[in-house]
Design a protein around this motif. Structure first.
Motif, PDB file in Angstrom:
ATOM      1  N   SER A 195       0.821  -1.222   0.000  1.00 40.24           N
ATOM      2  CA  SER A 195       0.000   0.000   0.000  1.00 40.24           C
ATOM      3  C   SER A 195       0.848   1.261   0.000  1.00 40.24           C
ATOM      4  O   SER A 195       0.382   2.327  -0.416  1.00 40.24           O
ATOM      5  N   TRP A 196       2.104   1.176   0.433  1.00 48.35           N
ATOM      6  CA  TRP A 196       2.979   2.358   0.435  1.00 48.35           C
ATOM      7  C   TRP A 196       3.512   2.678  -0.949  1.00 48.35           C
ATOM      8  O   TRP A 196       4.096   3.743  -1.144  1.00 48.35           O
ATOM      9  N   SER A 198       1.866   3.521  -3.438  1.00 47.42           N
ATOM     10  CA  SER A 198       1.120   4.661  -3.986  1.00 47.42           C
ATOM     11  C   SER A 198       1.793   5.990  -3.678  1.00 47.42           C
ATOM     12  O   SER A 198       1.583   6.981  -4.391  1.00 47.42           O
ATOM     13  N   ARG A 209      -3.598   4.629  -8.291  1.00 50.31           N
ATOM     14  CA  ARG A 209      -3.547   4.775  -6.837  1.00 50.31           C
ATOM     15  C   ARG A 209      -4.841   4.315  -6.188  1.00 50.31           C
ATOM     16  O   ARG A 209      -4.817   3.689  -5.121  1.00 50.31           O
ATOM     17  N   GLY A 213      -5.036   1.114  -3.600  1.00 53.59           N
ATOM     18  CA  GLY A 213      -5.557   1.282  -2.247  1.00 53.59           C
ATOM     19  C   GLY A 213      -6.745   0.390  -1.956  1.00 53.59           C
ATOM     20  O   GLY A 213      -6.811  -0.266  -0.907  1.00 53.59           O
ATOM     21  N   THR A 216      -5.667  -3.496  -1.871  1.00 54.33           N
ATOM     22  CA  THR A 216      -4.980  -3.892  -0.640  1.00 54.33           C
ATOM     23  C   THR A 216      -5.941  -3.925   0.545  1.00 54.33           C
ATOM     24  O   THR A 216      -5.843  -4.825   1.398  1.00 54.33           O
ATOM     25  N   LEU A 217      -6.880  -2.992   0.603  1.00 53.36           N
ATOM     26  CA  LEU A 217      -7.838  -2.970   1.709  1.00 53.36           C
ATOM     27  C   LEU A 217      -8.761  -4.186   1.652  1.00 53.36           C
ATOM     28  O   LEU A 217      -9.026  -4.830   2.674  1.00 53.36           O
ATOM     29  N   VAL A 251      -3.402   0.629   5.890  1.00 47.72           N
ATOM     30  CA  VAL A 251      -3.850   0.581   4.498  1.00 47.72           C
ATOM     31  C   VAL A 251      -4.927   1.639   4.241  1.00 47.72           C
ATOM     32  O   VAL A 251      -4.899   2.329   3.213  1.00 47.72           O
ATOM     33  N   LEU A 255      -4.992   5.108   1.730  1.00 42.83           N
ATOM     34  CA  LEU A 255      -6.065   5.480   0.813  1.00 42.83           C
ATOM     35  C   LEU A 255      -6.566   6.890   1.097  1.00 42.83           C
ATOM     36  O   LEU A 255      -6.837   7.669   0.162  1.00 42.83           O
TER      37      LEU A 255
END
Length: 348
Positions: A195-196, A198, A209, A213, A216-217, A251, A255
């Motif tokens: 997630s990083w 992005s 992006r 986000g 991953t969520l 995460v 976002l």
């Protein structure tokens, strides 16, 4: 003497034991009959005629005798009247497990047994030498048997009924974390790390992006749901809940960071709207003076909006740069506190 194989379950465990009892009965002295050696008895009709302790297991849920191919019961009678009584049992016992530290927990499961009707005036239970022995080939898929602690005799008072003798065996079981490290901790750690990514993408890369986000969520939510299905519904917070919750916050924070960055960078589009407005005014054939006024006002507004847009774009990029350091640093601090708390402090 108890020997067995332990198979822990959720809130209960199954143990296969060889229960061996020894006592002295002067009525069974066979020396006057000319017998000076130990006699082995395995006939059910003879065994039923001999007095035996009325043991029962307090925390048993289900118990089975082994009857294949014959009843697994043995009595050895010494000439002086000493008796060794052995049987094989499979017991399903309740265990008050606490999952607050799951999956970094250590459970203590008990086997409590004693006399049902004979009070301490007529019978007292004590342990033999080397009372509790584990099978040397014992293997448990999820737990490691740290220690076995026999305790007793333990006396309990049942008010008007009397005082009875009990024995207790405590199995200290430490959960093996290899499975959970591979199936839970490592995947969620990688999801947070992904997630990083992005933060290094361009501010204008909205689809990339957003997709990163949201994906991953949702993946983290799926992993958390799979972990919860393996546990009973309890009201308190477990160690795995703290970990999953922190990963979800990281995460979700990534976002939300993109939402802030996108909001700051959108203001640069207002200058392009003013350009289109000036082009639309020319097509309406306004007078030259009015056109010049519009152009002057439009140019000034474009310059102001453009400078504001550039400034906001720089703010957005600066937020990305700060998050590239703050998010990993905060997650590192959380890991430090989490593992020290659950592995060292709370366990001890």
């Amino acid at each position: 003497m108890i020997r067995g194989r332990v198979r822990p379950m959720v809130k209960e465990y199954v143990v296969d034991v060889y229960l061996r009892q020894s006592w002295f009965d002067s009525r069974l002295d066979i020396r006057p009959l000319g017998l000076n050696s130990t006699v082995t008895l395995n006939g059910e009709d003879i065994i039923n005629r001999i007095w035996k302790p009325d043991l029962f297991f307090r925390n048993v849920k289900e118990a089975n005798f082994h009857m294949v191919t014959v009843p697994n019961i043995l009595i050895k009678l010494s000439p002086d009247g000493h008796i060794l009584y052995s049987m094989r049992l499979t017991l399903r016992l309740s265990c008050h497990m606490s999952f607050r530290h799951y999956p970094l927990d250590t459970q203590r499961c008990h086997v409590i047994f004693g006399s049902y009707s004979q009070s301490v005036e007529s019978m007292t239970l004590t342990w033999m030498d080397n009372a509790v022995l584990l099978d040397p080939n014992l293997e448990i898929s999820e737990f490691e048997v740290v220690s076995v602690d026999p305790e007793g005799p333990v006396f309990e008072n049942y008010n008007d009924v009397g005082v009875f003798s009990y024995l207790n065996v405590t199995f200290v079981l430490k959960r093996q974390n290899g499975y959970h490290m591979v199936q839970t901790y490592l995947p969620t750690f990688l999801i947070v790390t992904i997630s990083w990514v992005s933060f290094w993408l361009n501010v204008d890369a909205v689809p990339a992006r957003v997709t990163l986000g949201v994906t991953t969520l949702l993946t983290l939510t799926t992993v958390a749901s799979g972990v919860r299905t393996q546990l009973p519904p309890v009201s308190y917070v477990k160690a795995i809940d703290v970990w999953i919750g922190a990963c979800s916050v990281m995460v979700f924070g990534a976002l939300l960071e993109f939402t802030l960055v996108n909001y700051l960078s959108r203001s640069k589009m207002k200058a392009e709207h003013l350009k289109s407005f000036r082009f639309f005014s020319r097509n309406k054939q306004v007078t030259s003076k009015e056109e010049e006024k519009i152009e002057d006002v439009g140019d000034t507004s474009i310059k102001r909006v453009s400078s504001a847009g550039v400034r906001n774009l720089q703010y957005a990029k600066r937020v990305d740069k700060v998050c590239r350091i703050s998010f990993p640093l905060s997650f590192f601090v959380f890991n430090l506190v989490y593992w020290i708390s659950y592995v060292y402090i709370l366990e001890n």
